[in-house]
Design an enzyme around this catalytic site. Sequence first.
Site: not given
Length: 532
Positions: A87, A162, A186
């Site tokens: 990420k 997310s 997330s």
Amino acid sequence: MGAASERAFPAMGAREIRAGLAAREFSAREIAEASLSRVRALDGATHAYLETTERLALDQAERIDAAVAAGELAACGPLAGVPVAFKDNMNLAGTHTTCSSRMLAGYVSPYTATCVARTIEAGGIPLGKLNMDEFAFGSSTETSAFGPSKNPWDLERVPGGSSGGSAAAVAAGLATVALGSDTGGSIRQPGSFCGTVAVKPTYGVVSRYGVVAFGSSLDQVGPFARSVADAALACNAIASRDALDCTSQDVGVDFTANLAEGVRGMRIGVVPAFMDAQGLTSEVKAKVVEAAEHLRALGAEIVEVDLPNAQAAMSAYYVLGPCEAFSNLARFDSVRYGYRDLGHADLGSQYEASRAKGFGPEARRRIMLGSYLLSAGVYETYYYPAQQVRTLITQDYARAYELVDCILAPVSPRTAFRFGEVSDPTDMYLSDMFTISINIAGNGGMSMPVGLGSNTGLPVGVQLVSPQFKDENMLRVAAALETVYGSAPVAPGFAPDAGEPLGRPAALPDAAQAVAGVDLPGLVGADGKAGE
Ligand code: GLN
């Protein structure tokens, strides 16, 4: 390279890759090259990646091939040869770390996050950095300044967020393991939307050093994978005490150790209030009930438990989260870090213009909320009670775990929604109604794919929740469910035999450009740490 170059290595599991390397069926270099070319061919459709890390991938492959040639594969870590990706809130030296924000566009990491370093030390082949909601605020990746990622199961739908890029990459077979971060859901919610195993370990199991902070008391890094075994191997690679993060702890557990034990004799809790929650769709509820029945058939005892204060978790989170985010994001001020709007006569107007233009609407909303909630007079009314609620929720879980070894719950009230379908911020926040209390209490939680919903035909995950530092419990239950549901497939349109690539080839920047230095006017910050 021959046929090996055609193989979809990121669609393989870690064990399969290791066996192939050991038998010299293919080399790590072939894995790296074929994986990167698969990302280039297919990521135009999903937009999971923000950039690829070709040079790092090939360097790593060379190290692994040298170890294989020397007969030392056994000495390589648990992820030897496994295509991995990160990420984009995780620093990796020499790559861009943007948090999908205009504020950090062009920022080049001068150092590497511990979780990233451990994944690479464990033998993972780093393919690149993954899209996300801006600064991890969101549940759909629609707040990314670089455009959303798309759900590989249905490109008209969101992958969740997310960590949507991480989930999409794994679901599309564009990485075998991806790391994400979870502050309120997330990792688990995108895992559920994209049908991947998605683990948020207990707070403190994985070091946060080098991960750009959102809510420091809530953030936790964890893996996405298509099998429980791969997720557990990744947990083994990234877990442990790190002197650079004082909240990290050594758990000394092999997360793969009890995966084959089954659930006979385990007590698994279900929370009636969650099952009756307004907004929970019938297809998701049916899947949780079905999973409970399978677990009972496998020998577990299903026990009802009560979490009386969990309904206040959402309110507490939207006080505590923005307060911590407001403090953490103060460093992006156009002087120490971040986008700088040029040509202002005084520093005040430079701050104002830079932050107004650098941050997107959701980040600005959180910052303004946090700034208000922490102001004198208001603090006592909101922040202080939210901390008290936090204690009550933590106690609720502790009481529940006197009765059960693990809790089974929904992850998200619904399956993946269409782009633009959820436009009201409060509706979006409800995506995490079943995940947030776990961050508040600091327990481990994960999403386990249990097939497709009967109405939408889209992936559904069930949530398994462990007592603090007993993450092996939820992995054990997940492994039992995997014997029923199978490991998670690559999304049909991206399956290695699906034929024609779905989208235009991706024009991905390579991180080598970052190393060479990117000349973007108005950007500062290549000389400091964007914050752990
Ligand atoms: N969707 C939640 C939020 O927007 C959770 C985000 C997260 O876990 N990073 O705050």
